[in-house]
Design an enzyme around this catalytic site. Structure first.
Site, mmCIF file in Angstrom:
data_model
loop_
_atom_site.group_PDB
_atom_site.id
_atom_site.type_symbol
_atom_site.label_atom_id
_atom_site.label_comp_id
_atom_site.label_asym_id
_atom_site.label_seq_id
_atom_site.Cartn_x
_atom_site.Cartn_y
_atom_site.Cartn_z
ATOM 1 C CE LYS A 6 -6.445 -3.561 0.965
ATOM 2 N NZ LYS A 6 -6.356 -2.163 0.471
ATOM 3 C CE LYS A 23 -10.087 -3.667 0.494
ATOM 4 N NZ LYS A 23 -10.022 -2.190 0.544
ATOM 5 C CG ASP A 47 -8.214 -0.537 -2.577
ATOM 6 O OD1 ASP A 47 -7.185 -0.153 -3.160
ATOM 7 O OD2 ASP A 47 -8.211 -1.267 -1.568
#
Length: 243
Positions: free
Chosen positions: A189, A160, A97
């Protein structure tokens, strides 16, 4: 994403253990919980803990082993982010991430963010799931669209919303990202889910999120019966028959 069983709910959760004071015992406990509930992933704040997590979850290949890059600020130079990603992959991460440099984006330096996203995808290809963190609480709708366009251009696996260390996304921002990503293979996400976390997590899933990144994964799964009683989730036919 509509979940119909407790197990389905668990598989939408990326369990995060991020406090700077986290100990080895707490990481081991997190691994135990990840295995027990079969979460989608287990994240630590850096790849320092990755070898331990990889060892503990070696028998659970479908639980991603993740970490953040330039977490949580995203302001590290591209060369530093590149090193962090290479190190995380070599340590055993199967999910990365990366926090974009939203200050660069807001200053009009889209080229820097573009190169960050390109390197994320190139390094993760065939080795790890790539997830790009926006921190939408600092961005305008136009800026969110710009990053979604980059994610689409390079084929990041997940867009995300947030690091979870600042403000989380609004429902409107999640719906905007879902709309911008509609009809593409890019998944969404959501992180930064605030109290009450079980209810809010389910709301974001119902709004179209594919994953929830949260420190409260255990709390959310254990609230299944309450979520069911409140009508916030709908059981599958087999569960309803048992009830």
């Amino acid at each position: 994403m509509k979940v119909q069983t407790k197990q389905e709910l668990a598989r939408t959760l990326d369990y995060s253990i991020l406090p700077k004071q986290t100990t080895r015992e707490e990481i081991l406990f997190g691994c135990q919980k990840a295995r027990e509930y079969h979460f989608a992933a287990l994240y630590t704040s850096s790849s320092y803990w990755t070898p331990l997590v990889a060892k503990e979850l070696a028998d659970c290949p479908d639980i991603e082993i993740g970490t953040g890059i330039s977490f949580p600020f995203g302001t590290a130079p591209i060369e530093v982010k590149t090193y962090e990603m290479k190190k995380a992959l070599s340590d055993g991460c199967t999910a990365i991430d990366m926090v974009i440099n939203c200050g660069a984006l807001r200053s009009g330096d889209v080229a820097t963010v573009r190169e960050e996203v390109r390197r994320l995808v190139d390094l993760c290809r065939g080795r790890a799931v790539s997830k790009c963190i926006f921190d939408v609480c600092f961005l305008t709708e136009a800026e969110i669209k710009t990053v979604c366009d980059l994610v689409l251009e390079y084929g990041v696996d997940y867009a995300k919303t947030s690091t979870g260390q600042f403000e989380g996304p609004t429902l409107g921002q999640v719906l905007l990202m879902k709309k911008l990503l509609a009809g593409t293979p890019i998944k969404l996400k959501v992180a930064g889910v605030k109290f009450p976390r079980p209810q809010n997590a389910v709301t974001f899933l119902n709004a179209g999120a594919d994953r929830i990144g949260t420190r409260a994964a255990v709390e959310i799964v254990e609230a299944w019966d309450q979520l069911l009683a409140a009508g916030l989730v709908c059981p599958c036919q087999s569960e309803a028959a048992v009830a």
